[in-house]
Design an enzyme around this catalytic site. Structure first.
Site, PDB file in Angstrom:
ATOM      1  N   ARG A  45       0.854  -1.186   0.000  1.00  0.00           N
ATOM      2  CA  ARG A  45       0.000   0.000   0.000  1.00  0.00           C
ATOM      3  C   ARG A  45       0.892   1.239   0.000  1.00  0.00           C
ATOM      4  NH1 ARG A  45       1.756   1.957   3.985  1.00  0.00           N
ATOM      5  NH2 ARG A  45       0.587   3.869   3.631  1.00  0.00           N
ATOM      6  N   GLY A  46       0.230   2.413  -0.168  1.00  0.00           N
ATOM      7  CA  GLY A  46       0.999   3.644  -0.312  1.00  0.00           C
ATOM      8  C   GLY A  46       1.210   3.866  -1.810  1.00  0.00           C
ATOM      9  N   ALA A  47       0.942   5.103  -2.264  1.00  0.00           N
ATOM     10  CA  ALA A  47       0.885   5.360  -3.707  1.00  0.00           C
ATOM     11  C   ALA A  47       2.152   4.926  -4.474  1.00  0.00           C
ATOM     12  CB  ALA A  47       0.567   6.836  -3.935  1.00  0.00           C
ATOM     13  N   ARG A  88      -7.331  -0.044  -7.028  1.00  0.00           N
ATOM     14  CA  ARG A  88      -7.421   1.105  -6.121  1.00  0.00           C
ATOM     15  C   ARG A  88      -7.485   2.378  -6.976  1.00  0.00           C
ATOM     16  NH1 ARG A  88      -4.335   1.242  -0.658  1.00  0.00           N
ATOM     17  NH2 ARG A  88      -6.283   2.263  -0.137  1.00  0.00           N
ATOM     18  N   GLN A 193      -2.809   2.917   9.779  1.00  0.00           N
ATOM     19  CA  GLN A 193      -1.454   2.965   9.211  1.00  0.00           C
ATOM     20  C   GLN A 193      -0.520   3.831  10.050  1.00  0.00           C
ATOM     21  OE1 GLN A 193      -4.313   3.428   7.553  1.00  0.00           O
ATOM     22  NE2 GLN A 193      -4.178   2.896   5.398  1.00  0.00           N
ATOM     23  N   ASP A 234      -1.858  10.810  -2.548  1.00  0.00           N
ATOM     24  CA  ASP A 234      -2.197   9.745  -3.502  1.00  0.00           C
ATOM     25  C   ASP A 234      -2.407  10.289  -4.900  1.00  0.00           C
ATOM     26  OD1 ASP A 234      -2.914   8.501  -0.780  1.00  0.00           O
ATOM     27  OD2 ASP A 234      -2.775   6.860  -2.214  1.00  0.00           O
ATOM     28  N   ASN A 244      -5.436  12.542  -0.218  1.00  0.00           N
ATOM     29  CA  ASN A 244      -4.593  11.717   0.660  1.00  0.00           C
ATOM     30  C   ASN A 244      -5.521  11.003   1.633  1.00  0.00           C
ATOM     31  OD1 ASN A 244      -1.932  10.824   1.513  1.00  0.00           O
ATOM     32  ND2 ASN A 244      -2.255  12.010   3.359  1.00  0.00           N
ATOM     33  N   LYS A 245      -4.919  10.206   2.493  1.00  0.00           N
ATOM     34  CA  LYS A 245      -5.674   9.376   3.440  1.00  0.00           C
ATOM     35  C   LYS A 245      -6.768  10.164   4.158  1.00  0.00           C
ATOM     36  CE  LYS A 245      -5.455   5.946   3.938  1.00  0.00           C
ATOM     37  NZ  LYS A 245      -6.431   5.096   3.183  1.00  0.00           N
TER      38      LYS A 245
HETATM   39  O1  MRU Z   1      -4.719   3.425   1.844  1.00  0.00           O
HETATM   40  P1  MRU Z   1      -3.244   3.609   1.859  1.00  0.00           P
HETATM   41  O2  MRU Z   1      -2.603   3.127   3.110  1.00  0.00           O
HETATM   42  O3  MRU Z   1      -2.588   3.059   0.618  1.00  0.00           O
HETATM   43  O4  MRU Z   1      -3.051   5.184   1.821  1.00  0.00           O
HETATM   44  C1  MRU Z   1      -1.771   5.711   1.782  1.00  0.00           C
HETATM   45  C2  MRU Z   1      -1.726   7.187   1.885  1.00  0.00           C
HETATM   46  O5  MRU Z   1      -2.729   7.858   1.961  1.00  0.00           O
HETATM   47  C3  MRU Z   1      -0.368   7.817   1.808  1.00  0.00           C
HETATM   48  O6  MRU Z   1      -0.329   9.014   2.519  1.00  0.00           O
HETATM   49  C4  MRU Z   1      -0.030   8.115   0.333  1.00  0.00           C
HETATM   50  O7  MRU Z   1      -0.220   6.985  -0.461  1.00  0.00           O
HETATM   51  C5  MRU Z   1       1.351   8.592   0.172  1.00  0.00           C
HETATM   52  S1  MRU Z   1       2.537   7.369   0.494  1.00  0.00           S
HETATM   53  C6  MRU Z   1       4.085   7.952   0.210  1.00  0.00           C
END
Ligand code: MRU
Length: 351
Positions: A45-47, A88, A193, A234, A244-245
């Site tokens: 996970r994470g962009a 996603r 997270q 994201d 973002n999250k």
């Molecule tokens: O749902 P997730 O855990 O994939 O969400 C991640 C985020 O929102 C991060 O802040 C974003 O992807 C940046 S990661 C460098």
């Protein structure tokens, strides 16, 4: 530690983030469908991390194709890519990675050349990711004050990338420069997270971290000892609006209200110049059990409706600066974003 890497036995190796912090378990995947499932279930996970995973997914899918016709292979690549991108919808890094792989495939003449070039490109993306984060981190470190307290949300760390991280990359870089500070990590309901992953990374690094519940953010921002908030992204729209999250928008508004800088850290692969503003960014709705259950145990009454958007959009007027590998951008964002993306293109698979 690398979150995701190509292993010598021809598989994609990634750390299973659903098991952290209790267990450090690595998965080895050799089928693109397994990669797509790992992205959807958030084992990766994470962009930026899911961008690299998508590239490896495409490579794995194409390597197994049994055809000698370039056109057939490219068509199948596009289908595999669509399947992966659909896992996603918010992070633009997925389609960024798939499109980059497609461009590479189209430039080759024969099927064996395509297969070789796609694997090499995914490996290049893996290597680039860490380099980009380190550059971004060095720029962003200048924003960190010695002796300060920094608020972060979700996990934009090594785990959300291949290595080093974006928001946490800035924090790592400042720490490596000798600055000393502490980090407040918002727990980030519902998937936690911030508590599970960010706190895990910072503890391992020896950087002081305090976990707070998301509901405490306003309280600590108003009390005045937090000097800045830094988050990842994201997708950043052309005008600087940031997806973002979920919960990021709350922090941004409360930071502005309390005169605290709100910084967004993201590689140029997260900037989507084709999306004019944030309201056009698709927001992923995740399974409702993520909200109603904790550790497999139902904590909500039956019969209530549930909503679970995984991301929110912060309008650019709340963003103090966007830190990229090409430098720090401040409002007005449109032109600055266009410039850093343009400058990065030749190095990051453009054209
Ligand atoms: O749902 P997730 O855990 O994939 O969400 C991640 C985020 O929102 C991060 O802040 C974003 O992807 C940046 S990661 C460098």
């Amino acid at each position: 530690m690398k979150t995701i890497q190509w292993s010598s036995n021809g598989k994609v190796r990634l750390i299973d983030q659903t098991r952290l912090p209790e267990a450090e378990i690595y998965l080895e995947l050799d089928d693109y469908r397994q990669v797509a499932a790992a992205i959807k279930e958030m084992q990766v996970r994470g962009a930026p991390a899911i961008g690299v995973a998508a590239a490896y997914g495409v490579a794995l899918g194409v390597l197994k194709l049994d055809t000698s016709h370039k056109n057939e292979l490219v068509e199948r690549l596009q289908e595999i890519g669509r399947e992966i991108v659909a896992t996603r919808p918010t992070a633009v890094n997925l389609s960024w990675a798939v499109e980059r792989m497609l461009r590479v495939a189209k430039r080759q003449d024969t099927v064996p050349q395509i297969k070789e070039a796609l694997l090499a490109e995914a490996q290049r993306m893996e290597a680039e990711d860490e380099e980009v984060n380190r550059r971004l981190g060095r720029y962003g470190a200048s924003l960190i004050e010695d002796g300060s307290t920094i608020l972060t949300h979700c996990n934009a760390g090594a785990l959300a990338t291949v290595a080093y991280g974006t928001a946490l990359g800035i924090i790592r870089a400042a720490w490596e420069e000798g600055k000393r500070f502490q980090v407040y990590a918002a727990e980030t309901r519902p998937r936690l997270q911030g508590m599970r992953l960010t706190a895990w990374e910072l503890v391992r690094e020896g950087i002081p971290v305090t976990i707070i519940a998301d509901t405490m953010v306003g309280h600590f921002l108003r009390r005045g000892h937090i000097r800045c908030a830094i988050v990842g992204a994201d997708r950043i729209a052309a005008n600087g609006d940031v997806a973002n999250k979920i919960g990021t928008y709350n922090i941004a508004v409360l930071a502005k209200e309390n005169d605290i800088p709100f910084y967004v850290a993201a590689p140029t692969s997260t900037v989507d110049l084709d999306t004019p503003h944030g309201d056009l960014i698709p927001i992923e709705e995740r399974p409702h059990q993520e909200v109603t259950h904790i550790g497999g145990l139902r904590i909500a009454p039956e019969g209530a409706k549930v909503a679970n958007p995984a991301f929110d959009v912060t309008p650019h007027r709340y963003v103090t600066a966007i830190v990229t590998e090409g430098g720090i951008i401040r409002a007005p964002y449109q032109e600055g974003l266009r410039q850093v993306v343009g400058a990065a293109l030749p190095f990051r698979g453009g054209g």
